[in-house]
Design a protein around this motif. Structure first.
Motif, PDB file in Angstrom:
ATOM      1  N   ASP A 238       0.821  -1.212   0.000  1.00  0.00           N
ATOM      2  CA  ASP A 238       0.000   0.000   0.000  1.00  0.00           C
ATOM      3  C   ASP A 238       0.853   1.258   0.000  1.00  0.00           C
ATOM      4  O   ASP A 238       0.332   2.368   0.116  1.00  0.00           O
ATOM      5  N   GLY A 239       2.188   1.111  -0.128  1.00  0.00           N
ATOM      6  CA  GLY A 239       3.083   2.253  -0.204  1.00  0.00           C
ATOM      7  C   GLY A 239       3.608   2.753   1.124  1.00  0.00           C
ATOM      8  O   GLY A 239       4.388   3.717   1.161  1.00  0.00           O
ATOM      9  N   THR A 240       3.234   2.131   2.220  1.00  0.00           N
ATOM     10  CA  THR A 240       3.664   2.585   3.547  1.00  0.00           C
ATOM     11  C   THR A 240       4.910   1.830   4.007  1.00  0.00           C
ATOM     12  O   THR A 240       5.310   0.842   3.403  1.00  0.00           O
ATOM     13  N   ASP A 241       5.508   2.325   5.086  1.00  0.00           N
ATOM     14  CA  ASP A 241       6.585   1.639   5.798  1.00  0.00           C
ATOM     15  C   ASP A 241       7.788   1.359   4.902  1.00  0.00           C
ATOM     16  O   ASP A 241       8.270   0.225   4.804  1.00  0.00           O
ATOM     17  N   ARG A 242       8.325   2.397   4.260  1.00  0.00           N
ATOM     18  CA  ARG A 242       9.506   2.222   3.413  1.00  0.00           C
ATOM     19  C   ARG A 242      10.742   1.953   4.268  1.00  0.00           C
ATOM     20  O   ARG A 242      10.964   2.614   5.279  1.00  0.00           O
ATOM     21  N   GLN A 243      11.564   0.995   3.825  1.00  0.00           N
ATOM     22  CA  GLN A 243      12.766   0.610   4.563  1.00  0.00           C
ATOM     23  C   GLN A 243      13.910   0.357   3.600  1.00  0.00           C
ATOM     24  O   GLN A 243      13.699  -0.091   2.478  1.00  0.00           O
ATOM     25  N   ASN A 244      15.133   0.644   4.065  1.00  0.00           N
ATOM     26  CA  ASN A 244      16.334   0.341   3.287  1.00  0.00           C
ATOM     27  C   ASN A 244      16.850  -1.026   3.730  1.00  0.00           C
ATOM     28  O   ASN A 244      17.257  -1.207   4.872  1.00  0.00           O
ATOM     29  N   VAL A 245      16.805  -2.011   2.829  1.00  0.00           N
ATOM     30  CA  VAL A 245      17.216  -3.372   3.167  1.00  0.00           C
ATOM     31  C   VAL A 245      18.730  -3.523   3.077  1.00  0.00           C
ATOM     32  O   VAL A 245      19.369  -4.108   3.943  1.00  0.00           O
ATOM     33  N   MET A 246      19.325  -3.015   2.004  1.00  0.00           N
ATOM     34  CA  MET A 246      20.768  -3.117   1.788  1.00  0.00           C
ATOM     35  C   MET A 246      21.309  -1.793   1.282  1.00  0.00           C
ATOM     36  O   MET A 246      20.625  -1.071   0.559  1.00  0.00           O
ATOM     37  N   THR A 247      22.540  -1.491   1.639  1.00  0.00           N
ATOM     38  CA  THR A 247      23.157  -0.256   1.171  1.00  0.00           C
ATOM     39  C   THR A 247      23.673  -0.379  -0.250  1.00  0.00           C
ATOM     40  O   THR A 247      23.797   0.619  -0.963  1.00  0.00           O
ATOM     41  N   ASN A 248      24.012  -1.601  -0.679  1.00  0.00           N
ATOM     42  CA  ASN A 248      24.502  -1.782  -2.038  1.00  0.00           C
ATOM     43  C   ASN A 248      23.345  -2.095  -2.988  1.00  0.00           C
ATOM     44  O   ASN A 248      22.352  -2.705  -2.606  1.00  0.00           O
ATOM     45  N   GLY A 249      23.503  -1.639  -4.232  1.00  0.00           N
ATOM     46  CA  GLY A 249      22.463  -1.855  -5.219  1.00  0.00           C
ATOM     47  C   GLY A 249      22.591  -3.220  -5.871  1.00  0.00           C
ATOM     48  O   GLY A 249      23.696  -3.717  -6.075  1.00  0.00           O
ATOM     49  N   VAL A 250      21.476  -3.823  -6.205  1.00  0.00           N
ATOM     50  CA  VAL A 250      21.458  -5.105  -6.902  1.00  0.00           C
ATOM     51  C   VAL A 250      20.369  -5.054  -7.951  1.00  0.00           C
ATOM     52  O   VAL A 250      19.333  -4.433  -7.764  1.00  0.00           O
ATOM     53  N   TYR A 251      20.610  -5.691  -9.103  1.00  0.00           N
ATOM     54  CA  TYR A 251      19.545  -5.768 -10.095  1.00  0.00           C
ATOM     55  C   TYR A 251      19.322  -7.192 -10.591  1.00  0.00           C
ATOM     56  O   TYR A 251      18.369  -7.439 -11.309  1.00  0.00           O
TER      57      TYR A 251
END
Length: 579
Positions: A238-251
């Motif tokens: 629903d767009g709430t509770d944004r969190q940063n899981v990892m500092t490095n980017g992955v694709y």
């Protein structure tokens, strides 16, 4: 009596499990899926029915036992012709059938197919499009954002599920909802979701995201032009509770059962990691030496196994880090024994501290992605010569569609490339995309001035070197009563990112060997641009009663081949005014 009831429940439960095992992969509310969401986000090149794996290689559909034995080709989209550039993906398995989409650039055939697991009964269900974003859910096939078919039918029951066309990029179908993002007239990106029956449309967020997987009530993603230290993010559906899981980017990553599996490759080695979805307990599963020019295609989950699909080779390991093996390696002759049997490290479930494992690659910020989400492509076949022959022409349509007086432009491109366009009162976009994901994008932003859009507030500033590689056929002139000849000569320029600076923490640029793009720009714009903060269509566009740009980009995470560089330079050199 009670004993009979318990026995009945056990039998019913076993029957449900058996039926689900035959019909597909169970996920959420008892719906059977033809492939997992995480696998389909990487073009669905690997799928399984629990006994066999089904995978793509050089335009062919193959199956093998879970241990890699009994490899059999079921179908080839290119009819096994050598050196033909073709592709096949979005593999789904349901019951006795395998569903996939494919295209043959030589014959022009494209569509949505199904074939029996034994390789018989091939049927083309849809032939008017090369089907993208294919999801087999229950007894339905959803594809191309807005269409649905019956799994059991022959394609004649095709219908549209939404009254209004879904523009932009559909990145997931989960729990009965379709998730997508699109850009509005002000070039702001919005994230939406809507039920598959077209009802209950909701705007979730207002941001530009990429590399997205929806799993267990969360949306995992990266933000374009992300700040340093902000890598893989997640937010609730629903767009709430944004969190940063990892500092490095992955694709190249996948999400399953509370873990994120991601493949990080450097110059000479690659490592498969896993980390909990809350960002804890990072673990190394294996590390291997990379072969020359090997590129990662995707990370796929099948049962307890993780499959890492690279150029010409598929590796696998159990989700606890044991059982590493090479499933197939097409680089070797049939009579050769496998040279790679064990990885450099096989650490099992050793827990490592959470660290940023992305070094140089994390410092290279991609400044813009053109509409790669519409037609992003990955394949392991070589480039066909016809794929780079300029034998078609696109002429802009803004004047004709909007019934206004405005110049008409043109550029040449290969007829084998896909073309997507959009024209409205806000301007025009035309994107031509190669089978390997190279894009050339024409953008006209009507009513805007470049100086008003040059800064978008990003804290990341890039240094970009613009060097001449060709002459453009474009000669500026009048738009109605305004003379734009002051713009001077136009050239084709190579745009290379050579430095990056975080304005919050850095005092000077950090040198990087960054991404390369090509653009048509005024000759006066050659040289060093050391304050690039906006999208390339603005930074390297030009004012022409609106903002105009023509930019060529490699596929996300890839680089141009020499042949592709030559082709896109010729395409940009052909850009001209239609008299």
């Amino acid at each position: 009596m009670k004993r009979k009831k318990v026995l009945y429940l056990i039998i019913v439960s076993l029957l449900v499990l058996l039926l689900n095992g035959c019909s597909g992969i169970m996920k959420n509310h008892g719906e059977s899926l033809g492939n997992t969401d995480g696998n389909l986000q990487q073009r669905g090149l690997v799928a399984s029915d629990g006994k066999w794996i089904y995978y793509e290689f050089k335009g062919g559909l193959y199956k093998s036992k879970l241990d890699g034995s009994e490899k059999t080709m079921l179908y080839s989209i290119g009819e096994e012709k050598p050196n033909l550039y073709q592709y096949l993906w979005y593999i789904n398995v349901r019951g006795d059938w395998v569903y996939f989409s494919g295209k043959n650039n030589e014959t022009g055939t494209a569509g949505l197919y199904k074939i029996k697991k034994d390789g018989t009964g091939i049927q083309r269900l849809v032939s008017d499009t090369y089907a993208n974003e294919v999801y087999v859910i229950g007894d339905k096939i959803y594809y191309d954002r807005d269409y649905v078919l019956s799994c059991e039918g022959n394609g004649s029951d095709k219908k549209r599920i939404n009254a209004v066309e879904t523009k932009g990029y559909v990145f997931n179908i989960s729990d009965g909802y379709m998730y997508w993002q699109e850009e509005d007239a002000q070039k702001v990106y919005h994230v939406y979701r809507r039920k598959l029956d077209g009802t209950d449309e909701q705007e979730i967020d207002e941001r530009r995201i990429q590399y997205v997987v929806v799993d267990d009530g969360w949306i995992y993603y990266e933000e374009s032009d992300r700040d340093e230290g902000v890598g893989l993010m997640k937010m609730r559906v629903d767009g709430t509770d944004r969190q940063n899981v990892m500092t490095n980017g992955v694709y190249k990553y996948n999400v399953k059962d509370g873990w994120i599996y991601y493949y990080h490759s450097g110059e000479d080695k690659a490592t498969l990691w896993k980390i909990k979805t809350d960002g804890t307990e990072q673990q190394e599963l294996f590390t291997v030496e990379l072969t020359k020019n090997e590129s990662t295609i995707g990370v796929y989950t099948v049962g307890d196994w993780i499959y890492c699909y690279s150029e010409n080779i598929m590796r696998r390991v159990k989700n606890d880090g044991t059982g590493y093996s090479v499933v197939f390696d097409e680089r070797m002759n049939e009579n050769q024994e496998e040279s790679e049997q064990t990885p450099i490290s096989d650490v099992g479930s050793e827990v490592l501290p959470t660290v940023d494992t992305d070094t140089e690659s994390s410092a290279e910020t991609e400044t813009i992605e053109s509409e790669e989400i519409e037609s992003e492509a990955s394949s392991m076949a070589s480039i066909d010569e016809d794929d780079l022959t300029l034998n078609n022409t696109y002429e802009t349509r803004f004047e004709d569609v909007m019934l206004v007086t405005y110049p008409k432009f043109a550029f040449d491109f290969p007829s084998a490339w896909d073309l997507t366009t959009n024209v409205d009162e806000n301007g025009e976009t035309a994107v031509v995309t190669s089978s390997r994901g190279v894009t050339v994008t024409y953008t006209h932003m009507s009513g805007f001035k470049r100086e008003n859009l040059l800064s978008d507030g990003s804290t990341i500033m890039l240094r970009v070197e613009a060097t001449k590689v060709g002459d453009s056929s474009f000669v500026p002139s009048y738009v109605q009563a305004t003379d734009y000849s002051y713009l001077g000569n136009f050239v084709v320029a190579k745009l290379k990112v050579t430095g990056q600076l975080n304005m919050k923490s850095d005092s000077d640029f950090t040198d990087v060997d960054g991404t390369v793009c090509y653009a048509v720009i005024p000759e006066s714009e050659l040289g060093t641009h050391d304050s690039v903060r906006s999208q390339y269509c603005v930074e390297f566009g030009y004012d022409y009663s609106g903002i105009i740009s023509l930019i060529a980009e490699a596929a996300p995470g890839e680089s141009f081949s020499e042949a592709e560089e030559e082709a896109v330079i010729k395409m940009l050199e052909s850009y001209r005014v239609v008299e």
